[in-house]
Design an enzyme around this catalytic site. Structure first.
Site, PDB file in Angstrom:
ATOM      1  N   TYR A   1      83.209-114.347  -5.730  1.00  0.00           N
ATOM      2  CA  TYR A   1      83.487-115.106  -4.507  1.00  0.00           C
ATOM      3  C   TYR A   1      82.182-115.684  -3.991  1.00  0.00           C
ATOM      4  CZ  TYR A   1      84.888-116.088   0.336  1.00  0.00           C
ATOM      5  OH  TYR A   1      85.134-116.697   1.548  1.00  0.00           O
TER       6      TYR A   1
ATOM      7  N   ASP B   1      73.914-115.719  -6.479  1.00  0.00           N
ATOM      8  CA  ASP B   1      74.508-115.523  -5.166  1.00  0.00           C
ATOM      9  C   ASP B   1      74.272-114.069  -4.777  1.00  0.00           C
ATOM     10  OD1 ASP B   1      75.952-115.178  -2.903  1.00  0.00           O
ATOM     11  OD2 ASP B   1      77.786-116.154  -3.629  1.00  0.00           O
TER      12      ASP B   1
ATOM     13  N   LYS C   1      74.360-111.645   5.025  1.00  0.00           N
ATOM     14  CA  LYS C   1      74.641-110.254   5.416  1.00  0.00           C
ATOM     15  C   LYS C   1      73.400-109.468   5.834  1.00  0.00           C
ATOM     16  CE  LYS C   1      78.700-110.269   2.411  1.00  0.00           C
ATOM     17  NZ  LYS C   1      79.944-110.134   3.120  1.00  0.00           N
TER      18      LYS C   1
HETATM   19  N1  PLP Z   1      78.853-115.024  -1.499  1.00  0.00           N
HETATM   20  C1  PLP Z   1      79.132-113.721  -1.639  1.00  0.00           C
HETATM   21  C2  PLP Z   1      78.667-113.000  -2.863  1.00  0.00           C
HETATM   22  C3  PLP Z   1      79.836-113.038  -0.656  1.00  0.00           C
HETATM   23  O1  PLP Z   1      80.118-111.742  -0.804  1.00  0.00           O
HETATM   24  C4  PLP Z   1      80.270-113.758   0.487  1.00  0.00           C
HETATM   25  C5  PLP Z   1      81.043-113.079   1.538  1.00  0.00           C
HETATM   26  O2  PLP Z   1      81.490-111.985   1.416  1.00  0.00           O
HETATM   27  C6  PLP Z   1      79.945-115.113   0.587  1.00  0.00           C
HETATM   28  C7  PLP Z   1      79.237-115.713  -0.419  1.00  0.00           C
HETATM   29  C8  PLP Z   1      80.368-115.902   1.790  1.00  0.00           C
HETATM   30  O3  PLP Z   1      79.648-115.494   2.897  1.00  0.00           O
HETATM   31  P1  PLP Z   1      80.208-115.771   4.374  1.00  0.00           P
HETATM   32  O4  PLP Z   1      81.421-114.913   4.534  1.00  0.00           O
HETATM   33  O5  PLP Z   1      79.071-115.382   5.276  1.00  0.00           O
HETATM   34  O6  PLP Z   1      80.522-117.216   4.448  1.00  0.00           O
END
Ligand code: PLP
Length: 433
Positions: free
Chosen positions: A150, A245, A273
């Site tokens: 994700y 990511d 986060k």
């Molecule tokens: N990338 C990863 C690996 C994530 O776990 C998340 C959210 O859980 C995101 C991107 C998206 O982040 P946000 O929820 O702050 O938009």
């Protein structure tokens, strides 16, 4: 005859009903609604350390921790102090502050592959911007991702894979046009053969490969020993960029994130986060020659009214400084290891097949007799047992992520007492589920 004791409505249920009247589904992010596990979500009133209390006053040991944003636990004194100190000076200026440079310096010092960094407010924005930069820098269009990873809810990455080794992505949500995902491909995680195959066919079109270096959004799935090196090798040899990511793993699996843990240098890194310690902060960063292509030093546009927000920066700085104290990551590793071991031992005692994993401050489990290495394997796990286990834990004061496809987290506030209590609950919950 009437039964007076039959129906008791909790405050959480009342709060959920009220929320549903004015907020779609009653929540501001879908997984919070308990859709995967059934039942009514607990509305949280407050948190302290490893614990949260819902509006009915019930106490829970928290393993969601704002989905990984709280490595120090709830209301850590350093975070509270930093936010309080800043808020009386002003919450937002829309002009640069020294706080932004301070947090940027901490990130650049910690993350081996980050020479410059740009702050945004969510992981979604970080990924969206990194992809735009990768396309601009390479002059190519294709993005390669992995099933079950994700990367936020931007159109280009809301893609599920079709059948076959690699299919052109299909939109994962109504409202995402075929055009928006036409240039995104998705292949199975940990599948080096599929990776080789795609690069052999279309390597010259690929702007970037984006990957969760430890997958945390299909449950916790670790990369095989050769998977990340293979991505690095193929991207480098075909002139494509590698985007890690690390929104979930950055400053969580190690101070320098997964790139430090696995000694792989991505070209671009997305963060979120942990670096905000519970306030809305995310970032993308990487090689200076790439980052300088962003406006205003370069032509690639990206902006944000609340980017680098002073309150969020202050909290991020305090969090990163606390996390840099000696022994912090060791403490997280030990805690997550004990929890993963505890689930495995309870399952073994009760004859329940399980796979567990732990890395840094993340841990997870699948009720499965086979090792889980990709999203297909994750979906084959016993989802019905997960639901029962989740509720058996919740009923006994342990708050796990309400989905089998999420990772669990720990914080430095998860001491022995909370962990022992949790392990005892796991034993009962496995027996009950
Ligand atoms: N990338 C990863 C690996 C994530 O776990 C998340 C959210 O859980 C995101 C991107 C998206 O982040 P946000 O929820 O702050 O938009």
């Amino acid at each position: 005859m009437t039964d007076d004791s039959a129906v008791t409505v909790t405050r959480s249920e009342e709060a959920f009903a009220a929320a549903q009247r004015v907020i779609p589904g009653g929540v501001n992010s879908p997984v919070r609604a308990f859709g995967s596990v059934g039942g009514s979500p607990r509305f949280i009133a407050r948190g302290k350390g490893a614990l949260v209390w819902d509006v009915d006053g019930t106490e829970f040991a928290d393993y969601v921790l704002s989905w990984g944003a709280l490595p120090l636990g709830h209301a850590h004194p350093a975070a509270v102090e930093a936010i309080s100190r800043q808020v009386v000076r002003g919450a937002s200026f829309g002009a640069p502050t020294e706080l932004e440079t301070e947090l940027a310096e901490l990130i650049v010092a910690a993350m081996p592959a980050v020479e410059m960094v740009r702050f945004v407010s969510s992981g979604t924005e970080a990924v969206m911007s990194a992809i735009r930069l990768a396309r601009a820098a390479t002059g190519r269009h294709l993005i390669l991702k992995f099933d079950g990873c994700y990367h936020g809810h931007a159109d280009a990455v809301l893609v599920s894979a079709g059948s076959g080794i690699a299919t052109l992505g299909l939109p994962d949500s109504p409202g995402v046009t075929a055009g928006a995902v036409r240039d995104t491909m998705s292949i199975p995680y940990n599948d080096e053969a599929a990776l080789e195959h795609v690069f052999a066919r279309r390597g010259g079109e690929i702007a970037a490969v984006i990957v969760e270096p430890v997958a945390g959004n299909m449950g916790l799935v670790l990369p095989g020993a050769n998977f990340l090196p293979a991505i690095r090798r193929l991207t480098a040899s075909h002139g494509a960029l590698l985007i890690f990511d690390e929104v979930m793993t950055g400053a969580r699996v190690a101070a320098g994130g997964a790139q430090a843990l696995f000694a792989i240098q991505p070209d671009l890194t997305c963060l979120g986060k942990v670096i905000g310690g519970g306030l809305p902060v995310a970032a993308y960063g990487g090689r200076a020659d790439l980052m300088r292509q962003m406006a205003p030093s370069g032509a690639v546009y990206q902006a944000g009214t609340l980017s680098g927000n002073p309150l969020a920066m202050a909290c991020g700085i305090a969090t990163m400084r606390e996390m840099a104290r000696p022994g912090c990551y060791e403490k997280l590793r030990q805690a997550s290891g004990r929890l993963a071991d505890g689930v495995r031992e309870s399952c073994t005692r009760h004859g329940v097949p399980v796979q567990t994993a732990a890395v840094g401050g993340m841990w997870g489990f699948f009720f499965s007799s086979e090792p889980v290495t990709d999203f297909t394997g994750a979906k084959r796990s016993d989802i019905a047992r997960f639901r029962r286990f989740f509720h058996a834990c919740l009923d006994r004061g342990v708050y796990l992520p309400p989905s089998p496809f999420e990772s669990c987290f720990v914080s430095t506030a998860h001491g022995n007492d909370v962990i022992e209590r949790t392990l005892a609950v796991f034993e009962l919950a496995v027996a009950a589920s």
